[in-house]
Design a protein around this motif. Structure first.
Motif, PDB file in Angstrom:
ATOM      1  N   GLY A 311       0.798  -1.216   0.000  1.00 62.21           N
ATOM      2  CA  GLY A 311       0.000   0.000   0.000  1.00 62.21           C
ATOM      3  C   GLY A 311       0.831   1.265   0.000  1.00 62.21           C
ATOM      4  O   GLY A 311       0.349   2.333  -0.359  1.00 62.21           O
ATOM      5  N   ALA A 312       2.111   1.161   0.397  1.00 66.97           N
ATOM      6  CA  ALA A 312       2.959   2.342   0.421  1.00 66.97           C
ATOM      7  C   ALA A 312       3.311   2.814  -0.981  1.00 66.97           C
ATOM      8  O   ALA A 312       3.707   3.963  -1.180  1.00 66.97           O
ATOM      9  N   ASN A 313       3.195   1.925  -1.965  1.00 69.24           N
ATOM     10  CA  ASN A 313       3.564   2.286  -3.330  1.00 69.24           C
ATOM     11  C   ASN A 313       2.516   3.142  -4.018  1.00 69.24           C
ATOM     12  O   ASN A 313       2.841   3.948  -4.882  1.00 69.24           O
ATOM     13  N   TYR A 314       1.238   2.939  -3.682  1.00 68.49           N
ATOM     14  CA  TYR A 314       0.166   3.679  -4.318  1.00 68.49           C
ATOM     15  C   TYR A 314      -0.766   4.251  -3.257  1.00 68.49           C
ATOM     16  O   TYR A 314      -1.212   3.533  -2.370  1.00 68.49           O
ATOM     17  N   LYS A 315      -1.054   5.528  -3.384  1.00 74.40           N
ATOM     18  CA  LYS A 315      -2.000   6.170  -2.466  1.00 74.40           C
ATOM     19  C   LYS A 315      -3.040   6.898  -3.304  1.00 74.40           C
ATOM     20  O   LYS A 315      -2.767   7.962  -3.863  1.00 74.40           O
ATOM     21  N   ALA A 316      -4.229   6.312  -3.418  1.00 78.12           N
ATOM     22  CA  ALA A 316      -5.301   6.922  -4.191  1.00 78.12           C
ATOM     23  C   ALA A 316      -5.830   8.144  -3.463  1.00 78.12           C
ATOM     24  O   ALA A 316      -5.973   8.151  -2.244  1.00 78.12           O
ATOM     25  N   LYS A 317      -6.143   9.192  -4.233  1.00 74.80           N
ATOM     26  CA  LYS A 317      -6.722  10.406  -3.659  1.00 74.80           C
ATOM     27  C   LYS A 317      -8.131  10.626  -4.191  1.00 74.80           C
ATOM     28  O   LYS A 317      -9.066  10.881  -3.435  1.00 74.80           O
ATOM     29  N   TYR A 318      -8.308  10.527  -5.509  1.00 79.47           N
ATOM     30  CA  TYR A 318      -9.616  10.727  -6.130  1.00 79.47           C
ATOM     31  C   TYR A 318      -9.896   9.618  -7.127  1.00 79.47           C
ATOM     32  O   TYR A 318      -8.995   9.122  -7.791  1.00 79.47           O
ATOM     33  N   SER A 319     -11.163   9.233  -7.225  1.00 81.54           N
ATOM     34  CA  SER A 319     -11.614   8.275  -8.238  1.00 81.54           C
ATOM     35  C   SER A 319     -12.762   8.901  -9.018  1.00 81.54           C
ATOM     36  O   SER A 319     -13.728   9.385  -8.419  1.00 81.54           O
ATOM     37  N   TYR A 320     -12.647   8.871 -10.338  1.00 79.98           N
ATOM     38  CA  TYR A 320     -13.672   9.487 -11.184  1.00 79.98           C
ATOM     39  C   TYR A 320     -14.310   8.443 -12.111  1.00 79.98           C
ATOM     40  O   TYR A 320     -13.668   7.490 -12.493  1.00 79.98           O
TER      41      TYR A 320
END
Length: 320
Positions: A311-320
């Motif tokens: 999970g440290a490799n990718y941190k989602a902020k917004y999903s459209y």
């Protein structure tokens, strides 16, 4: 039903001023001032590949509507995972913010043409606050409309199958027709994903001039991108997402971070696998397609699974 929003005009209104930055709410001022803001820019059926394409059309049904003299919110089809908003005032620059309690605030530009625009309820079930702001000057905005809505989304994939302001397409879109054409020979979801990815990365080139001049609030036009065969990362992602959704594959256009790099990727829902994160992703230099053999537990790529599993490799902020 038609309801008035909770906003009222006149001296009886009790308003609070707020400051909103790129990362959401920063603070509040004491109540009593005019309200202004500073805004920076169940069972799942098995996949049955459509014959051609399958495009869902958002509808402002007029069944559940909240309005005042500045804006109208149609929440008639909230169970499908979207709301529709239109501005009916006279100010030229408008913002809309959609916030689910405890989640990120999504900030969008809103046109001033009096025409509905579609916004996904990307954070799932729960209580959302929908606000419309009018520009005062610079990056100062005054709240023109506010309404809370409770979302019980029965179509779990709706937010990621319907078109919206960021991934805008319809049944007549050239991108939809091209998506159907290039995936015609595919027999399953992974085949469609691979076909779309290969077409886009082979036929589009990165538009460095556009990347250096693009302004905040830019929205991709997937048909223009397809015709010009060039674009920035946002264009690549929107075009691929439109093609996949029109092939009835739930798809999230996600932006966030990998390390310190602002990053884009695409998640898809695959029958028997669930949501697969980062199946198509931008690593800062080029678009990549995750090794599709992850779909077979006997042939998973150990290195890929270790990377996407961290999970440290990718941190989602917004999903459209």
């Amino acid at each position: 039903m038609i309801r008035r929003s909770g906003n009222k005009t006149g001296t009886a209104a009790v308003l609070a001023a707020i400051v909103i930055g790129a990362n959401g709410l920063l603070g509040t001022f004491p109540a009593g001032a005019a309200q202004t803001a500073v805004i920076e820019d169940g069972r799942v059926p098995l996949y049955s590949k459509p014959a051609g394409s399958y495009v869902r059309t958002p509808i402002a049904s007029g069944v559940t509507v909240y309005k005042n003299d500045k804006a109208t919110l149609d929440a008639s089809n909230i169970s499908e995972g979207y709301v529709m908003v239109k501005y009916t005032g006279s100010v030229g620059k408008i913002k809309v913010q959609i916030t689910k309690s405890g989640s990120e605030t999504y900030t969008y530009d809103l046109n001033n043409s009096g025409v509905y625009e579609v916004f996904p309820l990307s954070e799932g079930n729960g209580s959302y606050q929908v606000k419309v702001f009018e520009n005062i000057q610079g990056n100062q905005y005054s709240q023109a409309f506010s309404q809370s809505v409770d979302a019980s989304i029965t179509n779990t994939f709706g937010p990621f199958l319907y078109p919206n302001q960021y991934v805008n397409f319809n049944s007549a879109s050239a991108a939809v027709k091209k998506g159907a054409e290039i995936s015609a020979g595919a027999t399953d979801q992974l085949g469609v994903v691979s076909a779309v990815y290969n077409y886009v990365v082979t036929n589009l080139t990165y538009d460095t001039a556009k990347a250096s001049s693009v302004q905040s609030g830019y929205l991709p036009n997937v048909d223009v991108v397809l015709a010009q065969k060039k674009g920035i990362c946002f264009d690549y992602a929107a075009l691929m997402t439109a093609m996949l959704r029109s092939q009835d594959i739930p798809t999230k256009l996600v932006v966030g971070y990998t390390g310190n790099l602002y990053h884009a990727w695409i998640n898809v829902y695959l029958d028997g696998q669930g949501w697969v994160d980062n199946i198509i992703y931008f690593d800062g230099n080029s678009w990549k397609l995750m090794d599709p053999t992850f779909a077979s537990s006997a042939n998973q790529s150990k290195e890929i699974m270790q990377y996407i599993g961290n999970g440290a490799n990718y941190k989602a902020k917004y999903s459209y």
